[in-house]
Design a protein around this motif. Sequence first.
Motif, PDB file in Angstrom:
ATOM      1  N   ALA A 197       0.823  -1.214   0.000  1.00  0.00           N
ATOM      2  CA  ALA A 197       0.000   0.000   0.000  1.00  0.00           C
ATOM      3  C   ALA A 197       0.852   1.256   0.000  1.00  0.00           C
ATOM      4  O   ALA A 197       0.460   2.281  -0.565  1.00  0.00           O
ATOM      5  CB  ALA A 197      -0.935  -0.007   1.211  1.00  0.00           C
ATOM      6  N   GLU A 198       2.030   1.190   0.630  1.00  0.00           N
ATOM      7  CA  GLU A 198       2.922   2.351   0.647  1.00  0.00           C
ATOM      8  C   GLU A 198       3.584   2.545  -0.712  1.00  0.00           C
ATOM      9  O   GLU A 198       3.641   3.655  -1.237  1.00  0.00           O
ATOM     10  CB  GLU A 198       3.982   2.171   1.732  1.00  0.00           C
ATOM     11  N   PHE A 222       2.552   1.540  -3.650  1.00  0.00           N
ATOM     12  CA  PHE A 222       1.604   1.862  -4.715  1.00  0.00           C
ATOM     13  C   PHE A 222       0.585   2.918  -4.306  1.00  0.00           C
ATOM     14  O   PHE A 222      -0.495   3.015  -4.899  1.00  0.00           O
ATOM     15  CB  PHE A 222       0.884   0.590  -5.163  1.00  0.00           C
ATOM     16  N   SER A 223       0.911   3.721  -3.288  1.00  0.00           N
ATOM     17  CA  SER A 223      -0.040   4.747  -2.835  1.00  0.00           C
ATOM     18  C   SER A 223      -0.313   5.785  -3.922  1.00  0.00           C
ATOM     19  O   SER A 223      -1.443   6.245  -4.089  1.00  0.00           O
ATOM     20  CB  SER A 223       0.490   5.436  -1.570  1.00  0.00           C
ATOM     21  N   MET A 224       0.722   6.154  -4.680  1.00  0.00           N
ATOM     22  CA  MET A 224       0.517   7.124  -5.752  1.00  0.00           C
ATOM     23  C   MET A 224      -0.313   6.528  -6.883  1.00  0.00           C
ATOM     24  O   MET A 224      -1.163   7.202  -7.473  1.00  0.00           O
ATOM     25  CB  MET A 224       1.860   7.620  -6.277  1.00  0.00           C
ATOM     26  N   ALA A 225      -0.085   5.251  -7.188  1.00  0.00           N
ATOM     27  CA  ALA A 225      -0.872   4.578  -8.223  1.00  0.00           C
ATOM     28  C   ALA A 225      -2.337   4.517  -7.824  1.00  0.00           C
ATOM     29  O   ALA A 225      -3.234   4.720  -8.650  1.00  0.00           O
ATOM     30  CB  ALA A 225      -0.326   3.181  -8.473  1.00  0.00           C
ATOM     31  N   ALA A 226      -2.584   4.241  -6.539  1.00  0.00           N
ATOM     32  CA  ALA A 226      -3.962   4.182  -6.049  1.00  0.00           C
ATOM     33  C   ALA A 226      -4.621   5.556  -6.136  1.00  0.00           C
ATOM     34  O   ALA A 226      -5.799   5.676  -6.505  1.00  0.00           O
ATOM     35  CB  ALA A 226      -3.984   3.668  -4.611  1.00  0.00           C
ATOM     36  N   ALA A 227      -3.858   6.611  -5.801  1.00  0.00           N
ATOM     37  CA  ALA A 227      -4.399   7.971  -5.888  1.00  0.00           C
ATOM     38  C   ALA A 227      -4.683   8.347  -7.339  1.00  0.00           C
ATOM     39  O   ALA A 227      -5.689   8.996  -7.641  1.00  0.00           O
ATOM     40  CB  ALA A 227      -3.410   8.956  -5.272  1.00  0.00           C
ATOM     41  N   LEU A 228      -3.823   7.917  -8.246  1.00  0.00           N
ATOM     42  CA  LEU A 228      -4.019   8.213  -9.662  1.00  0.00           C
ATOM     43  C   LEU A 228      -5.290   7.542 -10.188  1.00  0.00           C
ATOM     44  O   LEU A 228      -6.043   8.135 -10.964  1.00  0.00           O
ATOM     45  CB  LEU A 228      -2.805   7.741 -10.459  1.00  0.00           C
ATOM     46  N   ASP A 229      -5.533   6.317  -9.746  1.00  0.00           N
ATOM     47  CA  ASP A 229      -6.727   5.586 -10.193  1.00  0.00           C
ATOM     48  C   ASP A 229      -8.018   6.295  -9.809  1.00  0.00           C
ATOM     49  O   ASP A 229      -9.047   6.127 -10.482  1.00  0.00           O
ATOM     50  CB  ASP A 229      -6.732   4.175  -9.598  1.00  0.00           C
ATOM     51  N   LYS A 230      -7.981   7.080  -8.734  1.00  0.00           N
ATOM     52  CA  LYS A 230      -9.182   7.729  -8.237  1.00  0.00           C
ATOM     53  C   LYS A 230      -9.508   9.029  -8.983  1.00  0.00           C
ATOM     54  O   LYS A 230     -10.601   9.575  -8.826  1.00  0.00           O
ATOM     55  CB  LYS A 230      -9.036   8.016  -6.737  1.00  0.00           C
ATOM     56  N   ALA A 273      -2.684  -6.674 -10.348  1.00  0.00           N
ATOM     57  CA  ALA A 273      -4.101  -6.384 -10.131  1.00  0.00           C
ATOM     58  C   ALA A 273      -4.564  -6.845  -8.750  1.00  0.00           C
ATOM     59  O   ALA A 273      -5.421  -6.215  -8.123  1.00  0.00           O
ATOM     60  CB  ALA A 273      -4.932  -7.059 -11.225  1.00  0.00           C
ATOM     61  N   ALA A 274      -3.981  -7.939  -8.259  1.00  0.00           N
ATOM     62  CA  ALA A 274      -4.390  -8.479  -6.959  1.00  0.00           C
ATOM     63  C   ALA A 274      -4.122  -7.492  -5.823  1.00  0.00           C
ATOM     64  O   ALA A 274      -4.821  -7.507  -4.805  1.00  0.00           O
ATOM     65  CB  ALA A 274      -3.661  -9.792  -6.687  1.00  0.00           C
ATOM     66  N   LEU A 275      -3.130  -6.616  -5.997  1.00  0.00           N
ATOM     67  CA  LEU A 275      -2.769  -5.687  -4.931  1.00  0.00           C
ATOM     68  C   LEU A 275      -3.737  -4.511  -4.840  1.00  0.00           C
ATOM     69  O   LEU A 275      -3.613  -3.674  -3.948  1.00  0.00           O
ATOM     70  CB  LEU A 275      -1.340  -5.177  -5.134  1.00  0.00           C
ATOM     71  N   ALA A 276      -4.685  -4.430  -5.766  1.00  0.00           N
ATOM     72  CA  ALA A 276      -5.713  -3.394  -5.696  1.00  0.00           C
ATOM     73  C   ALA A 276      -6.913  -3.847  -4.873  1.00  0.00           C
ATOM     74  O   ALA A 276      -7.858  -3.087  -4.672  1.00  0.00           O
ATOM     75  CB  ALA A 276      -6.160  -3.004  -7.102  1.00  0.00           C
ATOM     76  N   ASN A 284      -2.876  -5.831   1.863  1.00  0.00           N
ATOM     77  CA  ASN A 284      -1.653  -5.034   1.939  1.00  0.00           C
ATOM     78  C   ASN A 284      -0.471  -5.912   2.350  1.00  0.00           C
ATOM     79  O   ASN A 284       0.055  -5.791   3.458  1.00  0.00           O
ATOM     80  CB  ASN A 284      -1.835  -3.883   2.934  1.00  0.00           C
ATOM     81  N   PRO A 285      -0.033  -6.806   1.472  1.00  0.00           N
ATOM     82  CA  PRO A 285       1.087  -7.672   1.813  1.00  0.00           C
ATOM     83  C   PRO A 285       2.399  -6.915   1.819  1.00  0.00           C
ATOM     84  O   PRO A 285       2.506  -5.801   1.282  1.00  0.00           O
ATOM     85  CB  PRO A 285       1.063  -8.716   0.693  1.00  0.00           C
TER      86      PRO A 285
END
Length: 217
Positions: A28-29, A31-39, A88-91, A96-97
């Motif tokens: 989660a740390e 890919f935090s920017m990737a997650a924010a970009l997806d939103k 994709a599984a990490l989304a 949060n492995p």
Amino acid sequence: MPYFLTLALLLALVQPARAAENAKLPAAELFSMAAALDKLPADQRDAFGLRHRIWSKQAGKPLSVWYEDQGQKIEIPLRADGSFDRPAALARPGFNPMLMANQPEAGVELSIDLLAQVADSRELHYADLMRSVTQMNAFIKSQAGLMSLFAPTVHSLHFRCQPQAECALTAHLPEGPKTYMPDASGRITLKLSKALMKANPRLSGKTPFAEIVGDME
């Protein structure tokens, strides 16, 4: 990438540690920017993207990165340049492995870059690049939070040439064409300017570029 985010990620990943401890970082740390970009709405992120890359400081030493899912080891494929995609599984919500590497923390480096996305890097206009830069800067500012006033901005774009390809970038200006040639590393740097913005020249390349990276340093 914002310098404070770069620093935070690098400190988390490669800070000095016990010699036997390998690099690790919560997914989660990383890919935090990737997650924010997806939103973001599509019209705020359709002109740029993120590139994650990890590499070993020791030349010739193979690097691998993996995580575990229900007791199963899942390797994250790394390209030749060390870049990789977010699985994709990490989304999955709440998943949060810990991402693990096979080398010590002090022996690896990580970068997250902002890449301009254009229809054809061989034929475009300066305004196309500025649309990418505008979205990049808005994203950087949104990630800075309370520090947004001090957030860096993209001031140049690096065009990386394809390996062993004839490479050049030409700006077709009113006063005549100006050609930019790659440096020893195969990279062409285009510094952003008000003059180029006003002229909005057509930009052409001999071959497609491997990537166009925003520079904030």
